[in-house]
Design an enzyme around this catalytic site. Structure first.
Site, mmCIF file in Angstrom:
data_model
loop_
_atom_site.group_PDB
_atom_site.id
_atom_site.type_symbol
_atom_site.label_atom_id
_atom_site.label_comp_id
_atom_site.label_asym_id
_atom_site.label_seq_id
_atom_site.Cartn_x
_atom_site.Cartn_y
_atom_site.Cartn_z
ATOM 1 N N ASP A 182 0.857 -1.184 0.000
ATOM 2 C CA ASP A 182 0.000 0.000 0.000
ATOM 3 C C ASP A 182 0.890 1.230 0.000
ATOM 4 O O ASP A 182 1.419 1.615 1.049
ATOM 5 C CB ASP A 182 -0.931 0.010 1.216
ATOM 6 N N ARG A 240 -13.694 -4.873 -4.744
ATOM 7 C CA ARG A 240 -14.469 -4.529 -5.931
ATOM 8 C C ARG A 240 -13.990 -5.381 -7.093
ATOM 9 O O ARG A 240 -12.780 -5.580 -7.284
ATOM 10 C CB ARG A 240 -14.308 -3.038 -6.280
ATOM 11 N N ASP A 264 -16.442 -12.373 -3.386
ATOM 12 C CA ASP A 264 -17.696 -11.794 -2.892
ATOM 13 C C ASP A 264 -18.243 -10.747 -3.854
ATOM 14 O O ASP A 264 -19.344 -10.248 -3.652
ATOM 15 C CB ASP A 264 -17.464 -11.168 -1.513
ATOM 16 N N GLU A 269 -23.588 -7.594 -11.382
ATOM 17 C CA GLU A 269 -24.449 -8.011 -10.274
ATOM 18 C C GLU A 269 -25.870 -7.578 -10.602
ATOM 19 O O GLU A 269 -26.172 -6.391 -10.514
ATOM 20 C CB GLU A 269 -23.940 -7.404 -8.965
ATOM 21 N N HIS A 289 -21.958 -10.824 -2.553
ATOM 22 C CA HIS A 289 -21.655 -9.462 -2.114
ATOM 23 C C HIS A 289 -22.219 -9.204 -0.713
ATOM 24 O O HIS A 289 -22.881 -8.180 -0.462
ATOM 25 C CB HIS A 289 -22.210 -8.438 -3.105
#
Length: 326
Positions: A182, A240, A264, A269, A289
């Site tokens: 990160d 995402r 997930d 969707e 999700h």
């Protein structure tokens, strides 16, 4: 001030806002069966003559904001205000607040649950048992469904914000080694190691994705990176779908190049046919999700947003908090 709340918001939280701001009108989207679209939200704001809005999933479009330019603030009960035209609000001087980390504990818990479920072959074992396959004197289940422990694994986090750090705290107790990539994290952690993105994929037993969606992250996880993963590695995405190249992940799964995936989120969707190739694959554990979907998340977002709003209110003139557009 009159606040229209369409997000799920507990009674204690609503009373706290009333004591500070004035009138609260509660029209939660769940009673509508779905989030309010822009036209419906415009109508609600017009009917209630609200001075402020607290939303969750509703379509707070540019049109909605321009038709209600005197809104004092828009509160968004989500980790990112992705359903709000933030640029329009900023242009018009409307404050936008959101609730990062509201679902961090929920996502972290499901991560641990699903990774252990996958590693221990729990679902295939349950299906085998329900299929009446247990024969007298046989040790088939012991041999066929013997899995692996989470303890001792190296977990690599791509993105190390609130969710990644919650997972790290839980996983470290097993214990697991935690590495992360990160570039926006400047602080040092005693127990977690920053490494390159390539190292995450090449040297982790479990790669977990925790990226926001922006122009630099869309499609960021691609064939080059997935191709670095060792054959025993597990890929997890509770963030995402658009940050992962779906075709590259599907190729790795269908080609048995990695052990499997826990997903997930999906490109579409409801899912399309290609999404279902992933969902239906025996080496994929897929959930709809729901990683961040717990009853407690609603209480978390109330606490986070109310703290921000009450702090903001202290900086405002007293009359600004009680004058309505009426």
């Amino acid at each position: 001030m009159t606040i229209l709340i369409t997000a799920p918001y507990n009674e204690a939280g609503r009373r706290q806002l009333e004591s500070c701001f004035g009138t609260v009108i509660y029209r939660v989207w769940k009673e509508n069966g779905r989030a309010f679209n822009a036209a419906e939200l415009n109508q609600l704001l017009d009917e209630t003559r609200a001075d402020a809005l607290i939303t969750e999933h509703d379509e707070v479009s540019e049109d909605v904001i321009r038709k209600h330019p005197k809104l004092k603030f828009i509160g968004v009960c989500r980790g990112t205000p992705s359903n709000v035209s933030v640029d329009t609000a900023k242009e018009l001087g409307i404050e936008v607040f959101h609730t990062p980390a509201r679902n961090a504990q929920a996502v972290a818990e499901l991560f641990i649950a699903n990774v252990i479920t996958f590693l221990r072959n729990t679902l295939p074992g349950i299906n085998w048992l329900k299929g009446r396959n247990w024969q007298k004197g046989a040790h088939a289940s012991y041999l066929q469904f013997k899995g692996n422990e989470l303890a001792g694994r190296t977990i690599g986090m791509v993105g190390f914000g609130a969710v990644g750090q919650h997972i790290a705290r839980l996983a470290a107790a097993f214990p697991c080694r935690i590495r992360y990539y990160d570039p926006f994290i400047k602080e040092a952690f005693n127990d977690y190691t920053p490494v390159s993105l390539e190292t995450i994929f090449a040297e982790s037993d479990i790669v977990s994705i925790h990226l926001p969606v922006n122009p630099s992250t869309i499609g960021m996880i691609n064939k080059r990176l997935i191709g670095l993963m060792p054959p025993h590695a597990l890929f997890v995405n509770t963030a995402r779908a658009s940050v992962v190249n779906r075709d590259d992940l599907l190729e790795a799964i269908e080609g048995n190049k990695i052990r499997g995936a826990i997903l997930d989120v999906f490109d579409n969707e409801p899912p399309d046919a290609v999404d279902y190739r992933l969902i239906d694959h025996p080496n994929v554990l897929a959930t709809p999700h729901t990683a961040g979907a717990t009853e407690e998340v609603e209480d978390h977002h109330v606490a986070i947003l109310n703290e921000k709003l009450l702090s903001w209110a202290k900086t405002q003139p007293a009359n600004a908090l009680h004058l309505s557009n009426q």
